[in-house]
Design a protein around this motif. Sequence first.
Motif, PDB file in Angstrom:
ATOM      1  N   THR A  74      21.187 -15.937  -0.565  1.00 18.64           N
ATOM      2  CA  THR A  74      21.248 -14.904  -1.606  1.00 18.64           C
ATOM      3  C   THR A  74      21.569 -15.521  -2.966  1.00 18.64           C
ATOM      4  O   THR A  74      20.991 -15.132  -3.990  1.00 18.64           O
ATOM      5  CB  THR A  74      22.293 -13.832  -1.252  1.00 18.64           C
ATOM      6  OG1 THR A  74      22.019 -13.374   0.061  1.00 18.64           O
ATOM      7  CG2 THR A  74      22.239 -12.666  -2.204  1.00 18.64           C
ATOM      8  N   ARG A 113      33.477 -12.914  -6.053  1.00 14.29           N
ATOM      9  CA  ARG A 113      33.811 -14.336  -5.860  1.00 14.29           C
ATOM     10  C   ARG A 113      33.751 -14.725  -4.387  1.00 14.29           C
ATOM     11  O   ARG A 113      34.478 -15.620  -3.945  1.00 14.29           O
ATOM     12  CB  ARG A 113      35.192 -14.639  -6.441  1.00 14.29           C
ATOM     13  CG  ARG A 113      36.294 -13.790  -5.815  1.00 14.29           C
ATOM     14  CD  ARG A 113      37.659 -14.109  -6.374  1.00 14.29           C
ATOM     15  NE  ARG A 113      38.605 -13.083  -6.001  1.00 14.29           N
ATOM     16  CZ  ARG A 113      39.865 -13.024  -6.404  1.00 14.29           C
ATOM     17  NH1 ARG A 113      40.323 -13.938  -7.202  1.00 14.29           N
ATOM     18  NH2 ARG A 113      40.659 -12.053  -6.019  1.00 14.29           N
ATOM     19  N   SER A 114      32.922 -14.029  -3.595  1.00 15.83           N
ATOM     20  CA  SER A 114      32.817 -14.397  -2.175  1.00 15.83           C
ATOM     21  C   SER A 114      32.110 -15.742  -2.050  1.00 15.83           C
ATOM     22  O   SER A 114      31.363 -16.162  -2.943  1.00 15.83           O
ATOM     23  CB  SER A 114      32.048 -13.331  -1.391  1.00 15.83           C
ATOM     24  OG  SER A 114      30.666 -13.467  -1.630  1.00 15.83           O
ATOM     25  N   HIS A 153      36.334 -10.563 -10.598  1.00 13.45           N
ATOM     26  CA  HIS A 153      36.651 -10.085  -9.245  1.00 13.45           C
ATOM     27  C   HIS A 153      37.423  -8.777  -9.339  1.00 13.45           C
ATOM     28  O   HIS A 153      37.594  -8.232 -10.449  1.00 13.45           O
ATOM     29  CB  HIS A 153      37.425 -11.167  -8.490  1.00 13.45           C
ATOM     30  CG  HIS A 153      38.535 -11.745  -9.298  1.00 13.45           C
ATOM     31  ND1 HIS A 153      39.724 -11.087  -9.474  1.00 13.45           N
ATOM     32  CD2 HIS A 153      38.604 -12.872 -10.038  1.00 13.45           C
ATOM     33  CE1 HIS A 153      40.493 -11.799 -10.259  1.00 13.45           C
ATOM     34  NE2 HIS A 153      39.842 -12.899 -10.624  1.00 13.45           N
ATOM     35  N   SER A 154      37.916  -8.317  -8.206  1.00 13.00           N
ATOM     36  CA  SER A 154      38.517  -6.982  -8.180  1.00 13.00           C
ATOM     37  C   SER A 154      39.795  -6.870  -9.019  1.00 13.00           C
ATOM     38  O   SER A 154      40.217  -5.779  -9.350  1.00 13.00           O
ATOM     39  CB  SER A 154      38.812  -6.579  -6.731  1.00 13.00           C
ATOM     40  OG  SER A 154      39.597  -7.575  -6.119  1.00 13.00           O
ATOM     41  N   ALA A 190      27.737  -8.827  -7.704  1.00 13.68           N
ATOM     42  CA  ALA A 190      27.794  -8.943  -6.239  1.00 13.68           C
ATOM     43  C   ALA A 190      29.160  -8.453  -5.784  1.00 13.68           C
ATOM     44  O   ALA A 190      29.909  -9.167  -5.132  1.00 13.68           O
ATOM     45  CB  ALA A 190      27.551 -10.386  -5.810  1.00 13.68           C
ATOM     46  N   ALA A 191      29.469  -7.221  -6.159  1.00 14.26           N
ATOM     47  CA  ALA A 191      30.775  -6.651  -5.808  1.00 14.26           C
ATOM     48  C   ALA A 191      30.673  -5.758  -4.577  1.00 14.26           C
ATOM     49  O   ALA A 191      31.644  -5.564  -3.866  1.00 14.26           O
ATOM     50  CB  ALA A 191      31.318  -5.850  -6.986  1.00 14.26           C
ATOM     51  N   GLY A 192      29.492  -5.214  -4.328  1.00 10.16           N
ATOM     52  CA  GLY A 192      29.354  -4.277  -3.208  1.00 10.16           C
ATOM     53  C   GLY A 192      30.075  -2.965  -3.496  1.00 10.16           C
ATOM     54  O   GLY A 192      30.652  -2.359  -2.605  1.00 10.16           O
ATOM     55  N   GLN A 193      30.025  -2.545  -4.765  1.00  5.78           N
ATOM     56  CA  GLN A 193      30.650  -1.277  -5.175  1.00  5.78           C
ATOM     57  C   GLN A 193      29.596  -0.453  -5.920  1.00  5.78           C
ATOM     58  O   GLN A 193      29.130  -0.881  -6.981  1.00  5.78           O
ATOM     59  CB  GLN A 193      31.833  -1.541  -6.124  1.00  5.78           C
ATOM     60  CG  GLN A 193      32.926  -2.383  -5.527  1.00  5.78           C
ATOM     61  CD  GLN A 193      33.688  -1.647  -4.438  1.00  5.78           C
ATOM     62  OE1 GLN A 193      33.849  -0.434  -4.491  1.00  5.78           O
ATOM     63  NE2 GLN A 193      34.138  -2.372  -3.432  1.00  5.78           N
ATOM     64  N   VAL A 218      22.912  -7.642  -7.034  1.00  6.73           N
ATOM     65  CA  VAL A 218      22.856  -8.135  -5.650  1.00  6.73           C
ATOM     66  C   VAL A 218      23.409  -7.094  -4.671  1.00  6.73           C
ATOM     67  O   VAL A 218      23.112  -7.114  -3.482  1.00  6.73           O
ATOM     68  CB  VAL A 218      23.659  -9.465  -5.531  1.00  6.73           C
ATOM     69  CG1 VAL A 218      23.641  -9.997  -4.110  1.00  6.73           C
ATOM     70  CG2 VAL A 218      23.102 -10.515  -6.478  1.00  6.73           C
ATOM     71  N   ILE A 231      24.336  -4.160  -2.226  1.00  3.99           N
ATOM     72  CA  ILE A 231      23.591  -3.229  -1.348  1.00  3.99           C
ATOM     73  C   ILE A 231      24.640  -2.248  -0.825  1.00  3.99           C
ATOM     74  O   ILE A 231      25.500  -2.622  -0.028  1.00  3.99           O
ATOM     75  CB  ILE A 231      22.925  -3.952  -0.168  1.00  3.99           C
ATOM     76  CG1 ILE A 231      21.945  -5.016  -0.668  1.00  3.99           C
ATOM     77  CG2 ILE A 231      22.196  -2.947   0.732  1.00  3.99           C
ATOM     78  CD1 ILE A 231      21.313  -5.837   0.451  1.00  3.99           C
ATOM     79  N   THR A 268      15.686 -13.109  -0.966  1.00  2.00           N
ATOM     80  CA  THR A 268      16.627 -13.797  -0.071  1.00  2.00           C
ATOM     81  C   THR A 268      15.914 -14.252   1.200  1.00  2.00           C
ATOM     82  O   THR A 268      16.085 -15.385   1.662  1.00  2.00           O
ATOM     83  CB  THR A 268      17.806 -12.846   0.290  1.00  2.00           C
ATOM     84  OG1 THR A 268      18.504 -12.518  -0.906  1.00  2.00           O
ATOM     85  CG2 THR A 268      18.766 -13.499   1.263  1.00  2.00           C
TER      86      THR A 268
HETATM   87  P1  NAD Z   1      32.475  -9.355  -0.416  1.00  2.00           P
HETATM   88  O1  NAD Z   1      33.077  -8.024  -0.097  1.00  2.00           O
HETATM   89  O2  NAD Z   1      32.774 -10.527   0.418  1.00  2.00           O
HETATM   90  O3  NAD Z   1      32.902  -9.735  -1.918  1.00  2.00           O
HETATM   91  C1  NAD Z   1      32.923  -8.785  -2.946  1.00  2.00           C
HETATM   92  C2  NAD Z   1      33.501  -9.426  -4.189  1.00  2.00           C
HETATM   93  O4  NAD Z   1      33.442  -8.468  -5.229  1.00  2.00           O
HETATM   94  C3  NAD Z   1      34.965  -9.838  -4.048  1.00  2.00           C
HETATM   95  O5  NAD Z   1      35.134 -11.131  -4.596  1.00  2.00           O
HETATM   96  C4  NAD Z   1      35.739  -8.819  -4.870  1.00  2.00           C
HETATM   97  O6  NAD Z   1      36.857  -9.385  -5.545  1.00  2.00           O
HETATM   98  C5  NAD Z   1      34.699  -8.350  -5.872  1.00  2.00           C
HETATM   99  N1  NAD Z   1      34.889  -6.943  -6.233  1.00  2.00           N
HETATM  100  C6  NAD Z   1      34.987  -5.894  -5.398  1.00  2.00           C
HETATM  101  N2  NAD Z   1      35.166  -4.754  -6.094  1.00  2.00           N
HETATM  102  C7  NAD Z   1      35.163  -5.113  -7.399  1.00  2.00           C
HETATM  103  C8  NAD Z   1      35.318  -4.383  -8.612  1.00  2.00           C
HETATM  104  N3  NAD Z   1      35.487  -3.060  -8.628  1.00  2.00           N
HETATM  105  N4  NAD Z   1      35.274  -5.066  -9.765  1.00  2.00           N
HETATM  106  C9  NAD Z   1      35.096  -6.413  -9.782  1.00  2.00           C
HETATM  107  N5  NAD Z   1      34.935  -7.151  -8.653  1.00  2.00           N
HETATM  108  C10 NAD Z   1      34.988  -6.506  -7.485  1.00  2.00           C
HETATM  109  O7  NAD Z   1      30.910  -9.082  -0.523  1.00  2.00           O
HETATM  110  P2  NAD Z   1      29.678 -10.127  -0.485  1.00  2.00           P
HETATM  111  O8  NAD Z   1      29.419 -10.557   0.896  1.00  2.00           O
HETATM  112  O9  NAD Z   1      29.846 -11.138  -1.559  1.00  2.00           O
HETATM  113  O10 NAD Z   1      28.483  -9.145  -0.894  1.00  2.00           O
HETATM  114  C11 NAD Z   1      28.500  -8.479  -2.141  1.00  2.00           C
HETATM  115  C12 NAD Z   1      27.392  -7.451  -2.171  1.00  2.00           C
HETATM  116  O11 NAD Z   1      26.148  -8.112  -2.081  1.00  2.00           O
HETATM  117  C13 NAD Z   1      27.432  -6.446  -1.006  1.00  2.00           C
HETATM  118  O12 NAD Z   1      26.990  -5.193  -1.473  1.00  2.00           O
HETATM  119  C14 NAD Z   1      26.430  -7.012  -0.035  1.00  2.00           C
HETATM  120  O13 NAD Z   1      25.853  -6.016   0.792  1.00  2.00           O
HETATM  121  C15 NAD Z   1      25.410  -7.590  -0.983  1.00  2.00           C
HETATM  122  N6  NAD Z   1      24.603  -8.665  -0.414  1.00  2.00           N
HETATM  123  C16 NAD Z   1      23.289  -8.615  -0.655  1.00  2.00           C
HETATM  124  C17 NAD Z   1      22.459  -9.596  -0.151  1.00  2.00           C
HETATM  125  C18 NAD Z   1      20.980  -9.560  -0.449  1.00  2.00           C
HETATM  126  O14 NAD Z   1      20.221 -10.270   0.163  1.00  2.00           O
HETATM  127  N7  NAD Z   1      20.549  -8.766  -1.427  1.00  2.00           N
HETATM  128  C19 NAD Z   1      22.993 -10.629   0.625  1.00  2.00           C
HETATM  129  C20 NAD Z   1      24.377 -10.696   0.809  1.00  2.00           C
HETATM  130  C21 NAD Z   1      25.183  -9.692   0.268  1.00  2.00           C
END
Ligand code: NAD
Length: 286
Positions: free
Chosen positions: A141, A166-167, A189-190, A208-211, A229, A231, A265
């Motif tokens: 990704t 920052r994952s 990050h969060s 890439a926060a997933g929010q 990024v 989803i 991806t």
């Molecule tokens: P994760 O939960 O491991 O990490 C999320 C990161 O976002 C953390 O570092 C957290 O500190 C930060 N975060 C969370 N809420 C926040 C906020 N309100 N403000 C600022 N930062 C915030 O998630 P991940 O595995 O890194 O995945 C992130 C997103 O990307 C998810 O939605 C996942 O589904 C998506 N993803 C998409 C693909 C793709 O192929 N498109 C692949 C992997 C992950």
Amino acid sequence: MAEILKGAPVAKAMAEELAARIQKLKERGITPKLAIIRLGSNPDDIYYEKSATRFCERVGAEVKSIVYPADCEETRLIRRIKRINNDDSIHGCLLLRPLPKHINEFRVSEALCPEKDIDCLTVGSLGSVFAGKGAGFPPCTAQAVMEMLQRSGFEIQGKSAVVIGRSLVVGRPVAIMLQQENATVTMCHSKTEDLAEICRRADIIVSAAGQPRIVTKDFVREGQVIIDVGINSNGNYISGDADFDEVEPIVAAITPVPGGIGVVTTATLVKHLVDSAESFSTKSKQ
Ligand code: NAD
């Protein structure tokens, strides 16, 4: 109106390049082969497995699907991965994660040799991303974000980039990879304060926060490129991290969700497979 950065044309261009490279390998008697290991029948895993399999078929690569029950023992899984390490006909391995809770994911991941670690499971691969050299591949990704930016013709050098998240799977490696291309990067990050203000100053935002819908009109300004990024599913539909309807009229370019980074991806996974097959074929000639 922003330019909509769809994933399909990028994936199509990558597929054409990969098909040509695979044809050349086949002329030398090598067919890139991907092993996909799945435990149980999580629908997300099955979806990714099907997408990867379809993409491999489209470009002429082979797939070996290895399915275990969800209660498979860790030692059995590790034994299988070690067999893959020693199997010269397999060039890359995708272990679908997260693994069931009774399995130590770190121990299992570390059993894979970095040379076949095409989605950056191992610490060795991550080390290579951070060092910019060594065996292994970056997370697909994270690499897909770079493919999207570079193939869409956006300048990275000298630009200011903000990465939200920052994952180890997305945020951190993307930040490093953008920095390697000479962007000036802020990783958020969060717990980041004034996120909206930090984002408004950026030329490129990778979220890439997933929010769902955290990137609102307050985070953006004219001229920015937004790579979304995230989803996020509410059971009925999928959305990204950006509030697309609010942000799209303001910025220069944005990836949609769905239809953006996801398909790139998958293409990147297969690109890593072909890179690995080429590298194995070079070594075996030496
Ligand atoms: P994760 O939960 O491991 O990490 C999320 C990161 O976002 C953390 O570092 C957290 O500190 C930060 N975060 C969370 N809420 C926040 C906020 N309100 N403000 C600022 N930062 C915030 O998630 P991940 O595995 O890194 O995945 C992130 C997103 O990307 C998810 O939605 C996942 O589904 C998506 N993803 C998409 C693909 C793709 O192929 N498109 C692949 C992997 C992950």
